[in-house]
Motif scaffolding. Structure first.
Motif, PDB file in Angstrom:
ATOM      1  N   VAL A 124       0.999  -1.330   0.052  1.00 55.76           N
ATOM      2  CA  VAL A 124      -0.204  -0.121   0.046  1.00 55.76           C
ATOM      3  C   VAL A 124       0.662   1.256   0.032  1.00 55.76           C
ATOM      4  CG1 VAL A 124      -1.845   1.185   1.184  1.00 55.76           C
ATOM      5  CG2 VAL A 124      -2.074  -1.100   1.121  1.00 55.76           C
ATOM      6  N   TYR A 125       2.015   1.378   0.719  1.00 57.23           N
ATOM      7  CA  TYR A 125       3.017   2.331   0.673  1.00 57.23           C
ATOM      8  C   TYR A 125       3.585   2.680  -0.536  1.00 57.23           C
ATOM      9  CZ  TYR A 125       7.139  -0.245  -0.214  1.00 57.23           C
ATOM     10  OH  TYR A 125       8.094  -0.895  -0.666  1.00 57.23           O
ATOM     11  N   LEU A 126       3.333   1.861  -1.529  1.00 52.82           N
ATOM     12  CA  LEU A 126       4.063   2.335  -2.954  1.00 52.82           C
ATOM     13  C   LEU A 126       3.446   3.519  -3.345  1.00 52.82           C
ATOM     14  CD1 LEU A 126       4.293  -1.385  -4.452  1.00 52.82           C
ATOM     15  CD2 LEU A 126       6.246   0.274  -3.500  1.00 52.82           C
ATOM     16  N   PHE A 309      -9.118   5.219  -2.261  1.00 52.23           N
ATOM     17  CA  PHE A 309      -9.016   3.785  -1.490  1.00 52.23           C
ATOM     18  C   PHE A 309     -10.693   3.476  -1.421  1.00 52.23           C
ATOM     19  CE2 PHE A 309      -4.953   4.398   0.865  1.00 52.23           C
ATOM     20  CZ  PHE A 309      -3.963   4.569  -0.057  1.00 52.23           C
ATOM     21  N   SER A 310     -11.010   2.345  -1.570  1.00 57.50           N
ATOM     22  CA  SER A 310     -12.291   1.785  -1.345  1.00 57.50           C
ATOM     23  C   SER A 310     -12.496   1.153  -0.063  1.00 57.50           C
ATOM     24  CB  SER A 310     -12.504   0.456  -2.354  1.00 57.50           C
ATOM     25  OG  SER A 310     -12.306   0.947  -3.806  1.00 57.50           O
ATOM     26  N   VAL A 311     -11.125   1.076   0.586  1.00 52.82           N
ATOM     27  CA  VAL A 311     -11.538   0.703   1.872  1.00 52.82           C
ATOM     28  C   VAL A 311     -10.179   1.322   2.808  1.00 52.82           C
ATOM     29  CG1 VAL A 311     -12.219  -1.729   1.838  1.00 52.82           C
ATOM     30  CG2 VAL A 311      -9.869  -1.273   1.561  1.00 52.82           C
ATOM     31  N   PRO A 312     -10.572   1.810   4.073  1.00 51.63           N
ATOM     32  CA  PRO A 312      -9.630   2.771   4.492  1.00 51.63           C
ATOM     33  C   PRO A 312      -8.047   2.363   4.854  1.00 51.63           C
ATOM     34  CG  PRO A 312     -11.371   2.293   6.037  1.00 51.63           C
ATOM     35  CD  PRO A 312     -11.525   1.422   4.769  1.00 51.63           C
ATOM     36  N   ASP A 313      -7.725   0.840   4.583  1.00 54.26           N
ATOM     37  CA  ASP A 313      -6.300   0.589   4.637  1.00 54.26           C
ATOM     38  C   ASP A 313      -5.664   0.562   3.342  1.00 54.26           C
ATOM     39  OD1 ASP A 313      -7.451  -1.558   3.509  1.00 54.26           O
ATOM     40  OD2 ASP A 313      -6.653  -3.091   5.115  1.00 54.26           O
ATOM     41  N   GLY A 314      -6.433   0.848   2.256  1.00 52.20           N
ATOM     42  CA  GLY A 314      -5.696   1.013   0.979  1.00 52.20           C
ATOM     43  C   GLY A 314      -5.669  -0.142   0.313  1.00 52.20           C
TER      44      GLY A 314
END
Length: 514
Positions: A124-126, A309-314
């Motif tokens: 996700v960080y990318l 982001f579809s969900v909070p954590d990406g």
């Protein structure tokens, strides 16, 4: 890595590797006494490399030393970055000089519909330090109208006073390679603040023929008509957004005359591309004091993040699709009214560049912003091959290898849950038919590079892929003169096992065809 090539060169000082170095660099002075007798400095280590090999992959010893041996560079033609390198900057500047005949945006693939990616939590960080996540390519501030400018080089909160020299003509600047429609600011302090802000865009430029790259120097800034300013002229501590509709006469231009001077040459904020005349879409933010104040403290500034982001954590992210039917007035932007009643609700991009086929979750680092090249565009092969040929000549390179050659289209590169329809080809990005056509189109780009550069050293990193497998793969085999096979051999691989050396028949076939 193992390399195969068909060129024979005179072996150098014994013992020579007789093959190659792969991705050399980072030379250091040896620390042990025995090695110091052979090479007593970092340059001696570099020179030892040069004199004990015949070929170096992905290397650059400097133009003079590159000519001492066969040095091939590195290329990754299946990607163009959103936040540009010299390649993207050169391509766009050439298209701007084409009198409207060639559009840079056509060099990239785009999604027709919103496309949701499944992203591993570890990835996700990318891209998190790029425009894809709302981080401006350039943000900085100046002390005067002719100052090159300061840039922010650390993470928020910045705690800076970019309007401290507003009375002398200093201002803050946000610049991007593409148009944008909003900024979100976090104000950290507003003590002794009395005034208001003016946002301006470049509306005209003048030709500057002193340098080819500096042919479009900004000459006129026009005030933006704002749709929203929830910062209320940056009058309170907290976060607010400023929005506008991108003007049709907002021009991409350079803010620097190409001299790179700290004062007198214009703005470039330490960016090496802009310092030599690279072009940007820029917004200037001026503070107009009404009581001698120096403006508020700025803790952060971001642009609108259009990849959702579809969900909070990406772990699920959506790249919006572009449908020109949604842009009913044809000005290149889906405005608030058009967005409220989309002709095609399945495509929610507000500008075409937002729908590029980004390789979400498959990039290299926090600063990666790659999108798949449109190999079917009639001009892309010419433009890329001319850039690369010129670059090799300037650096003394005799060719290059295209890394990750098989990372093109398909589910490994585009792990999507929905969407995926391409605008440039009738099919889904994960379709085997589309993937095959893409491989053939990519081979045409490599062939154009070989033809333009007259190089005998057009290579690809194919790892364990057998290029004899399909007609499309054989089209790549026809234009490559040697191969790198990363992670192909390992200690203890054996001769006969599941993947034993004796079963790697394609290796011997490559050698046989020369």
């Amino acid at each position: 890595s193992i390399a195969y090539w068909t060129y024979t060169s005179a072996q150098q000082v014994f013992p020579s590797t007789a093959t190659s170095w792969c991705l050399p660099g980072g030379w250091q002075k040896p620390s042990d006494n025995d090695t110091l007798k052979v090479a007593n400095s970092s340059w001696a280590v570099e020179n030892w490399e040069i004199t004990h090999t015949d070929l170096a992959f992905g290397a650059d010893y400097g133009i003079q030393n590159n000519k001492r041996i066969i040095v091939t560079g590195y290329m990754y033609n299946q990607l163009l970055d959103y936040d540009p390198t010299s390649l993207e900057m050169s391509l766009k500047q050439r298209t701007l000089n084409s009198s409207g005949q060639v559009n840079y945006e056509d060099f990239l693939l785009h999604f027709k519909v919103d496309t949701e990616f499944i992203v591993p939590s570890s990835k996700v960080y990318l891209s998190s330090w790029t425009s894809l996540r709302g981080v401006p390519w350039i943000f900085g501030w100046t002390n005067s109208p002719d100052h090159a400018g300061f840039s922010v080089y650390y993470s928020a909160p910045w705690k800076i006073f970019p309007w401290g020299a507003a009375s002398g003509g200093g201002a803050a600047f946000v610049a991007s390679f593409e148009k944008f429609d909003s900024i979100t600011l976090t104000i950290g302090a507003v003590s002794n603040v009395a005034g208001y802000i003016i946002l301006e865009y470049i509306s005209s430029y003048a030709k500057n023929n002193r340098r080819e790259a500096s042919s479009m120097c900004a000459t006129c800034w026009t005030r933006l008509n704002l749709l929203e300013d929830s910062t209320k002229n940056m009058s309170f501590v907290g976060t607010g957004t400023i929005r506008w509709k991108p003007p049709t006469n907002w021009l991409i231009a350079t803010m620097n005359d190409g001299t790179g001077r700290s004062y007198g040459g214009g703005q470039f904020f330490g960016n090496p591309l802009v310092s030599v005349g690279g072009v940007v879409f820029a917004i200037r933010i001026r503070w107009v004091s009404t009581a001698g104040s120096t403006g508020p403290r700025l803790d952060s500034l971001t642009q609108r993040q259009w990849i959702r982001f579809s969900v909070p954590d990406g772990t699920r992210q959506v790249v919006p699709g572009w449908d020109p039917a949604n842009d009913r007035d044809g000005d290149g932007y889906v405005d608030d009214t058009e967005l409220a009643s989309l002709v095609n609700p399945a495509a929610t991009a507000r500008m075409r560049h937002e729908s590029r086929a980004f390789t979400i979750g498959q990039m290299w680092s926090q600063r990666s912003s790659g999108c798949r090249t449109n190999v079917w565009d009639p001009n892309i092969a010419t433009y890329i091959s001319e850039y690369i040929s010129k670059d090799w000549a300037q650096r003394g390179l005799q060719g290059a290898y295209n890394d990750d050659l098989m990372k093109m289209l398909g589910p490994d590169e585009f792990p999507i849950d929905s969407g995926g329809l391409l605008a440039e080809y009738n099919g889904n990005v994960n379709s085997s038919v589309v993937s095959t056509a893409y491989q053939v189109g990519f081979a045409n780009i490599l062939a154009a590079i070989a033809l333009k550069s007259k190089s005998k050293f057009i290579a690809g990193n194919i790892s364990g892929v057998n290029l004899f497998g399909t007609v499309a793969l054989r089209s790549l085999l026809a234009v490559l003169t040697f191969f790198l096979r990363e992670q192909y051999l390992t200690a203890g691989i054996g001769l006969t096992g599941y993947f034993g050396v004796q079963k790697m028949w394609d290796t011997f076939a490559y050698a046989a065809i020369g």
